[in-house]
Design a protein around this motif. Structure first.
Motif, PDB file in Angstrom:
ATOM      1  N   ALA A 192       0.740  -1.097  -0.032  1.00 31.98           N
ATOM      2  CA  ALA A 192      -0.068  -0.026  -0.057  1.00 31.98           C
ATOM      3  C   ALA A 192       0.833   1.202   0.050  1.00 31.98           C
ATOM      4  O   ALA A 192       0.592   2.165  -0.784  1.00 31.98           O
ATOM      5  CB  ALA A 192      -1.009   0.131   1.229  1.00 31.98           C
ATOM      6  N   VAL A 193       1.913   1.075   0.890  1.00 28.65           N
ATOM      7  CA  VAL A 193       2.881   2.495   0.682  1.00 28.65           C
ATOM      8  C   VAL A 193       3.569   2.671  -0.531  1.00 28.65           C
ATOM      9  O   VAL A 193       3.748   3.643  -0.965  1.00 28.65           O
ATOM     10  CB  VAL A 193       3.898   2.094   1.978  1.00 28.65           C
ATOM     11  N   GLY A 194       3.795   1.487  -1.173  1.00 24.50           N
ATOM     12  CA  GLY A 194       4.470   1.747  -2.445  1.00 24.50           C
ATOM     13  C   GLY A 194       3.568   2.073  -3.579  1.00 24.50           C
ATOM     14  O   GLY A 194       3.940   2.968  -4.502  1.00 24.50           O
ATOM     15  N   ILE A 195       2.321   1.763  -3.562  1.00 27.37           N
ATOM     16  CA  ILE A 195       1.250   2.291  -4.491  1.00 27.37           C
ATOM     17  C   ILE A 195       1.020   3.528  -4.238  1.00 27.37           C
ATOM     18  O   ILE A 195       0.984   4.368  -5.134  1.00 27.37           O
ATOM     19  CB  ILE A 195       0.073   1.585  -4.459  1.00 27.37           C
ATOM     20  N   GLY A 196       0.927   4.263  -3.037  1.00 29.01           N
ATOM     21  CA  GLY A 196       0.532   5.692  -2.572  1.00 29.01           C
ATOM     22  C   GLY A 196       1.764   6.458  -3.155  1.00 29.01           C
ATOM     23  O   GLY A 196       1.599   7.537  -3.731  1.00 29.01           O
ATOM     24  N   TRP A 197       2.968   5.727  -2.929  1.00 23.92           N
ATOM     25  CA  TRP A 197       4.150   6.469  -3.173  1.00 23.92           C
ATOM     26  C   TRP A 197       4.555   6.829  -4.790  1.00 23.92           C
ATOM     27  O   TRP A 197       4.646   7.795  -5.305  1.00 23.92           O
ATOM     28  CB  TRP A 197       5.590   5.836  -2.621  1.00 23.92           C
ATOM     29  N   GLY A 198       4.107   5.780  -5.583  1.00 23.20           N
ATOM     30  CA  GLY A 198       4.207   5.845  -7.118  1.00 23.20           C
ATOM     31  C   GLY A 198       3.103   6.697  -7.655  1.00 23.20           C
ATOM     32  O   GLY A 198       3.218   7.542  -8.410  1.00 23.20           O
ATOM     33  N   SER A 199       1.778   6.754  -6.972  1.00 24.45           N
ATOM     34  CA  SER A 199       0.794   7.479  -7.291  1.00 24.45           C
ATOM     35  C   SER A 199       1.091   9.064  -7.319  1.00 24.45           C
ATOM     36  O   SER A 199       0.954   9.914  -7.929  1.00 24.45           O
ATOM     37  CB  SER A 199      -0.608   7.328  -6.656  1.00 24.45           C
ATOM     38  N   GLY A 200       1.821   9.374  -6.102  1.00 26.57           N
ATOM     39  CA  GLY A 200       2.431  10.614  -5.648  1.00 26.57           C
ATOM     40  C   GLY A 200       3.463  10.948  -6.746  1.00 26.57           C
ATOM     41  O   GLY A 200       3.250  12.320  -7.150  1.00 26.57           O
ATOM     42  N   LEU A 201       4.171  10.348  -7.252  1.00 22.62           N
ATOM     43  CA  LEU A 201       5.069  10.556  -8.136  1.00 22.62           C
ATOM     44  C   LEU A 201       4.584  10.974  -9.368  1.00 22.62           C
ATOM     45  O   LEU A 201       4.918  11.816 -10.240  1.00 22.62           O
ATOM     46  CB  LEU A 201       6.302   9.550  -8.314  1.00 22.62           C
ATOM     47  N   TYR A 202       3.603  10.092  -9.673  1.00 25.25           N
ATOM     48  CA  TYR A 202       2.961  10.142 -10.989  1.00 25.25           C
ATOM     49  C   TYR A 202       1.999  11.658 -11.221  1.00 25.25           C
ATOM     50  O   TYR A 202       2.161  12.246 -12.077  1.00 25.25           O
ATOM     51  CB  TYR A 202       1.817   9.006 -11.438  1.00 25.25           C
ATOM     52  N   LEU A 203       1.435  11.825  -9.895  1.00 25.19           N
ATOM     53  CA  LEU A 203       0.492  13.111  -9.764  1.00 25.19           C
ATOM     54  C   LEU A 203       1.570  14.197  -9.867  1.00 25.19           C
ATOM     55  O   LEU A 203       1.020  15.375 -10.453  1.00 25.19           O
ATOM     56  CB  LEU A 203      -0.455  12.929  -8.601  1.00 25.19           C
ATOM     57  N   THR A 204       2.612  14.287  -9.355  1.00 30.94           N
ATOM     58  CA  THR A 204       3.417  15.431  -9.060  1.00 30.94           C
ATOM     59  C   THR A 204       3.974  15.696 -10.564  1.00 30.94           C
ATOM     60  O   THR A 204       4.240  16.827 -10.703  1.00 30.94           O
ATOM     61  CB  THR A 204       4.510  15.086  -8.194  1.00 30.94           C
ATOM     62  N   GLY A 205       4.232  14.721 -11.198  1.00 32.54           N
ATOM     63  CA  GLY A 205       4.737  14.899 -12.548  1.00 32.54           C
ATOM     64  C   GLY A 205       3.455  15.555 -13.485  1.00 32.54           C
ATOM     65  O   GLY A 205       4.046  16.475 -14.451  1.00 32.54           O
TER      66      GLY A 205
END
Length: 166
Positions: free
Chosen positions: A33-46
């Motif tokens: 779950a932490v990995g998915i949240g972190w990956g989503s955050g990177l995607y949305l920040t981009g």
């Protein structure tokens, strides 16, 4: 003599997964779950700067059109947004952005008077009066009629740019 023995006829208790297995599964799912949240955050920040820049451009355009400069030379005056509460139910707010179409040179004082009249009218409207397509048409025709009366026929039409209820 007969021996009487106590015999346990109950079924043995079912053993579930061990506590260690449950903890390991919980930790593993938490890491996923932490990995998915972190990956989503990177995607949305981009993706965010492009949308943020577009919103900044739209805000700049909106601030450029003040009421004193809000006509486009063709008899159209863009009014400042009207935000007020409705008559009912309590707590219901409306935001309305209008443009007035004049048949001749726009009169800014007349536009301000019409804006105040529309504000006063919106405070008397109840939400059930503007529900649906026919309610919207009635609201639009009422505002057009008020604008035409207030301007002695100088306003030909109104254009509803935005209508939001909260």
């Amino acid at each position: 003599m007969t021996d009487l023995a106590i015999v346990d006829d109950t079924a043995p208790e079912k053993q579930g997964p061990s506590l260690l297995l449950q903890i390991a599964l919980l930790v593993g799912l938490s890491v996923v779950a932490v990995g998915i949240g972190w990956g989503s955050g990177l995607y949305l920040t981009g993706q965010q700067p492009a949308a943020h820049e577009q919103a900044a451009v739209e805000t700049a355009k909106a601030t450029e059109t003040t009421l004193a400069e809000a006509h486009d030379g063709m008899g159209v005056v863009y009014l400042e947004p009207i935000t007020t509460n409705l008559a009912g139910p309590t707590g219901t707010w409306v935001r309305l952005e209008l443009a007035l179409v004049f048949d001749a040179e726009p009169d800014m004082m007349m536009a301000q008077t019409i804006q105040q009249d529309v504000l006063a009218y919106l405070r008397t409207v109840k939400i059930h009066q503007v529900e649906g397509a026919s309610g919207f048409q009635h609201l639009r025709s009422d505002i057009e009629e008020r604008a035409s009366i207030r301007s002695d026929g100088a306003v030909k039409r109104i254009l509803i740019r935005t209508l939001l209820f909260q």
